[in-house]
Design an enzyme around this catalytic site. Sequence first.
Site, PDB file in Angstrom:
ATOM      1  N   HIS A 169       0.869  -1.186   0.000  1.00 25.47           N
ATOM      2  CA  HIS A 169       0.000   0.000   0.000  1.00 25.47           C
ATOM      3  C   HIS A 169       0.900   1.228   0.000  1.00 25.47           C
ATOM      4  CE1 HIS A 169      -3.899  -1.711   2.064  1.00 25.47           C
ATOM      5  NE2 HIS A 169      -4.137  -1.474   0.791  1.00 25.47           N
ATOM      6  N   CYS A 266      -2.332   2.826   9.058  1.00 27.53           N
ATOM      7  CA  CYS A 266      -3.349   1.848   8.631  1.00 27.53           C
ATOM      8  C   CYS A 266      -4.554   1.875   9.567  1.00 27.53           C
ATOM      9  CB  CYS A 266      -2.787   0.438   8.646  1.00 27.53           C
ATOM     10  SG  CYS A 266      -1.408   0.164   7.546  1.00 27.53           S
TER      11      CYS A 266
HETATM   12  N1  ARG Z   1      -4.023  -7.093   6.428  1.00 30.14           N
HETATM   13  C1  ARG Z   1      -4.393  -5.863   5.816  1.00 30.14           C
HETATM   14  C2  ARG Z   1      -4.307  -5.981   4.310  1.00 30.14           C
HETATM   15  O1  ARG Z   1      -3.385  -6.579   3.829  1.00 30.14           O
HETATM   16  C3  ARG Z   1      -3.519  -4.749   6.299  1.00 30.14           C
HETATM   17  C4  ARG Z   1      -3.945  -3.397   5.808  1.00 30.14           C
HETATM   18  C5  ARG Z   1      -3.051  -2.319   6.250  1.00 30.14           C
HETATM   19  N2  ARG Z   1      -3.569  -1.050   5.919  1.00 30.14           N
HETATM   20  C6  ARG Z   1      -2.905  -0.041   5.335  1.00 30.14           C
HETATM   21  N3  ARG Z   1      -3.484   1.121   5.266  1.00 30.14           N
HETATM   22  N4  ARG Z   1      -1.736  -0.219   4.784  1.00 30.14           N
HETATM   23  O2  ARG Z   1      -5.147  -5.510   3.608  1.00 30.14           O
END
Ligand code: ARG
Length: 272
Positions: A169, A266
């Site tokens: 991300h 996150c």
């Molecule tokens: N386990 C989640 C995923 O892979 C973690 C999300 C983390 N969020 C972020 N904003 N990077 O989607």
Amino acid sequence: MSESRVPRRRRFLVCEPRHFAVQYAINPWMHPDIRVDVDLAQEQWRSLVHTYRVHGHTVDTVEPVPGLPDMVFAANSAVVVDGRVFGSLFHAPERRPESLHYDTWFKASGYDVHRPESVCEGEGDLVPTGRYVLAGTGFRTTREAHHEVQEFFGVPVIGLTLVDPYFYHLDTALFVLGEGAAENIAYYPDAFSPGSREVLRRLYPDAVEATREDAMAFGLNSVCDGLHVFMSPDATALAGRLADRGYVPVPVDLSELRKAGGGVKCCTQEIR
Ligand code: ARG
């Protein structure tokens, strides 16, 4: 050469990790065979909320839903600019149902929610800077969604390609520092394709660059209010660089949530 930094009060939306778990693996941080300590996750998360409030920020909460272990990662549920909500359409089928619950919260709070047509994961990949929306692609959010975001907000969207699966991300590789005339970013260059790296250099020649160690410590998954940087305590070199620039690092340990590939940012949706 520290300039004077001014914090601005923010409004954040968060979701308690009451049903947190690692049951599936959709990024390289996730190992379903490793146990997670839900009590510890909740304790760490509560300290994040407490820290925001102590620094004058408003924190609202969405009720967590059993069976949606990643719902704690509120940043992924939408991107909000000037009270306009652009919702999410998750890449992973396991996370798709989260959107309904966040949309319901926004609607009950008086917001209209735009339902996207293409896969996009809110502030995980869509980072409003003031001048632009920086938009990641490569693992989750699609190019089509970038176009949709630009049409919706009428703000220039800068597409950036992510190339390292650990930084799946955009908000794991970059965060916004100052605003307005002081608009700036901190980022980890090697998380981006060569062209995207060059774009960031052009737009932010004065950016704070982080090392791989800082990035792997989730140091770029941070929230800055203009002065304070709420960040992982493990990104020590980055904290030093930020302090040199006049920011005040505020360590918040979310090590248990890192087992799902998440950190401070996150867990934090900003309602602008
Ligand atoms: N386990 C989640 C995923 O892979 C973690 C999300 C983390 N969020 C972020 N904003 N990077 O989607």
